[in-house]
Design a protein around this motif. Structure first.
Motif, PDB file in Angstrom:
ATOM      1  N   MET A 200       6.901  19.333 -16.161  1.00 55.07           N
ATOM      2  CA  MET A 200       5.735  20.579 -15.619  1.00 55.07           C
ATOM      3  C   MET A 200       5.754  20.200 -14.312  1.00 55.07           C
ATOM      4  N   THR A 201       4.900  21.203 -14.264  1.00 57.52           N
ATOM      5  CA  THR A 201       4.491  21.267 -12.374  1.00 57.52           C
ATOM      6  C   THR A 201       3.609  21.008 -12.622  1.00 57.52           C
ATOM      7  N   PRO A 202       3.205  20.239 -11.144  1.00 56.90           N
ATOM      8  CA  PRO A 202       2.047  19.670 -10.379  1.00 56.90           C
ATOM      9  C   PRO A 202       0.775  20.553 -11.520  1.00 56.90           C
ATOM     10  N   SER A 203       0.382  21.901 -11.521  1.00 56.13           N
ATOM     11  CA  SER A 203       0.416  22.784 -12.241  1.00 56.13           C
ATOM     12  C   SER A 203      -0.546  21.928 -13.463  1.00 56.13           C
ATOM     13  N   GLY A 204       0.724  22.547 -14.371  1.00 57.78           N
ATOM     14  CA  GLY A 204       0.911  21.944 -15.798  1.00 57.78           C
ATOM     15  C   GLY A 204       0.241  20.596 -16.046  1.00 57.78           C
TER      16      GLY A 204
ATOM     17  N   MET B  41       8.395   5.323  -8.626  1.00 57.21           N
ATOM     18  CA  MET B  41       8.436   6.789  -8.637  1.00 57.21           C
ATOM     19  C   MET B  41       7.883   7.087  -6.468  1.00 57.21           C
ATOM     20  N   ALA B  42       7.310   6.974  -6.471  1.00 59.85           N
ATOM     21  CA  ALA B  42       6.668   7.212  -5.402  1.00 59.85           C
ATOM     22  C   ALA B  42       7.120   6.858  -4.561  1.00 59.85           C
TER      23      ALA B  42
ATOM     24  N   ARG C  79       7.156  13.739  -8.829  1.00 61.96           N
ATOM     25  CA  ARG C  79       7.836  13.464  -9.762  1.00 61.96           C
ATOM     26  C   ARG C  79       7.307  12.555 -11.095  1.00 61.96           C
ATOM     27  N   LEU C  80       6.524  12.264 -11.163  1.00 60.87           N
ATOM     28  CA  LEU C  80       5.121  12.014 -12.408  1.00 60.87           C
ATOM     29  C   LEU C  80       5.406  13.781 -13.482  1.00 60.87           C
TER      30      LEU C  80
ATOM     31  N   MET D  71       0.823  -1.253   0.155  1.00 63.81           N
ATOM     32  CA  MET D  71      -0.328  -0.411  -0.389  1.00 63.81           C
ATOM     33  C   MET D  71       0.565   1.312  -0.253  1.00 63.81           C
ATOM     34  N   LEU D  72       0.602   2.400  -0.780  1.00 66.53           N
ATOM     35  CA  LEU D  72       1.214   3.423  -0.455  1.00 66.53           C
ATOM     36  C   LEU D  72       0.545   4.097   0.019  1.00 66.53           C
ATOM     37  N   THR D  73       1.269   5.417   0.708  1.00 62.84           N
ATOM     38  CA  THR D  73       1.188   5.955   2.454  1.00 62.84           C
ATOM     39  C   THR D  73      -0.125   7.362   1.470  1.00 62.84           C
ATOM     40  N   HIS D  74      -0.331   7.696   2.195  1.00 64.45           N
ATOM     41  CA  HIS D  74      -1.053   9.582   1.423  1.00 64.45           C
ATOM     42  C   HIS D  74       0.257  10.588   1.292  1.00 64.45           C
ATOM     43  N   MET D  75       1.690  10.303   1.467  1.00 64.43           N
ATOM     44  CA  MET D  75       2.834  11.317   1.517  1.00 64.43           C
ATOM     45  C   MET D  75       3.455  10.483   0.294  1.00 64.43           C
ATOM     46  N   GLN D  76       3.601   9.373   0.013  1.00 65.43           N
ATOM     47  CA  GLN D  76       3.907   8.049  -1.164  1.00 65.43           C
ATOM     48  C   GLN D  76       3.233   9.193  -2.323  1.00 65.43           C
ATOM     49  N   VAL D  77       2.187   8.870  -2.718  1.00 65.33           N
ATOM     50  CA  VAL D  77       1.120   8.789  -3.504  1.00 65.33           C
ATOM     51  C   VAL D  77       1.651  10.954  -4.118  1.00 65.33           C
ATOM     52  N   TRP D  78       1.693  11.832  -3.446  1.00 70.90           N
ATOM     53  CA  TRP D  78       1.589  13.059  -3.778  1.00 70.90           C
ATOM     54  C   TRP D  78       3.199  12.904  -4.414  1.00 70.90           C
ATOM     55  N   ARG D  79       3.959  11.863  -3.653  1.00 73.30           N
ATOM     56  CA  ARG D  79       5.468  12.604  -3.770  1.00 73.30           C
ATOM     57  C   ARG D  79       5.304  11.788  -5.346  1.00 73.30           C
ATOM     58  N   GLY D  80       4.694  10.537  -5.987  1.00 71.56           N
ATOM     59  CA  GLY D  80       4.589  10.101  -6.818  1.00 71.56           C
ATOM     60  C   GLY D  80       4.371  11.531  -7.784  1.00 71.56           C
TER      61      GLY D  80
END
Length: 208
Positions: free
Chosen positions: A20-24, A74-75, A13-14, A1-10
């Motif tokens: 791109m930026t997260p917005s892009g 990546m996450a 990184r994606l 299972m991915l943690t909340h922090m790992q998902v957003w880190r992924g």
């Protein structure tokens, strides 16, 4: 299972891998530009974690042509390869598969996963025929990095203005021409005027 922090880190990184930026990234995926912003990652008071929806994440992966396996790597920080577009060597000579710089473009590509291939612009070609024997046989797949500058002795894929696509060894390069040696002794070496060359890319990996 991915943690909340790992998902957003992924997600971060994606976006970074796609330049791109997260917005892009959100806009490229057809989402609201704020979908992946830091402000969306916790509740208004910052006390409760918020997760990206599976739909928004799936759209981001589709937009960047990244598999969930690679996203999970990546996450978590694990090492992995990546998914690269693949076509046959004969197809590569047709119009519409590459841009003017030799980067993959257009439709008709298949996706394959290769471990250890991290170059975001890499693509794969499936060898057909026997002109590359004994180094490459029919059915072998070579991974090409169009962003790398080939040097003398490198194995390269070259596309000529005639539409011919060939895998050779770069023996010499001057300001006016390149000299290419054949792998198969039954096929002659080639000297091409640089004006005849559409693009030349280095082979970085092969499945044999």
């Amino acid at each position: 299972m991915l943690t909340h922090m790992q998902v957003w880190r992924g997600v971060d990184r994606l976006a970074a891998r796609a330049g791109m930026t997260p917005s892009g990234l959100a806009k490229a995926a057809g989402l609201d530009p704020t979908t992946f912003n830091p402000s969306k990652r916790t509740s208004d008071r910052g006390t409760r974690p918020r997760w990206p929806s599976t739909e928004s994440l799936a759209k981001a992966l589709e937009a960047t042509r990244v598999s969930f396996e690679d996203f999970a790597a990546m996450a978590t920080g694990a090492s992995t390869g990546r998914t690269v577009p693949l076509i046959g060597m004969a197809q590569a000579g047709a119009q519409g598969f590459f841009d003017d710089a030799g980067f993959p473009a257009g439709q008709g590509w298949r996706d394959v996963h290769f471990p250890g291939v991290e170059d975001p612009s890499a693509y794969a070609l499936e060898i057909t025929g026997d002109s590359m024997l004994p180094v490459y046989r029919e059915g072998d797949v070579v991974v090409v990095a169009p962003g790398d500058n080939p040097r003398r002795g490198d194995r390269v894929v070259v596309k000529a203005r005639s539409g011919e696509v060939m895998a050779k060894r770069l023996e010499r390069m001057t300001s006016q021409s390149i000299t290419l040696s054949s792998f198969n002794p039954d096929f002659p070496d080639r000297i091409l005027d640089l004006r005849e060359v559409v693009w030349m890319s280095r082979i970085v990996w092969a499945s044999q």
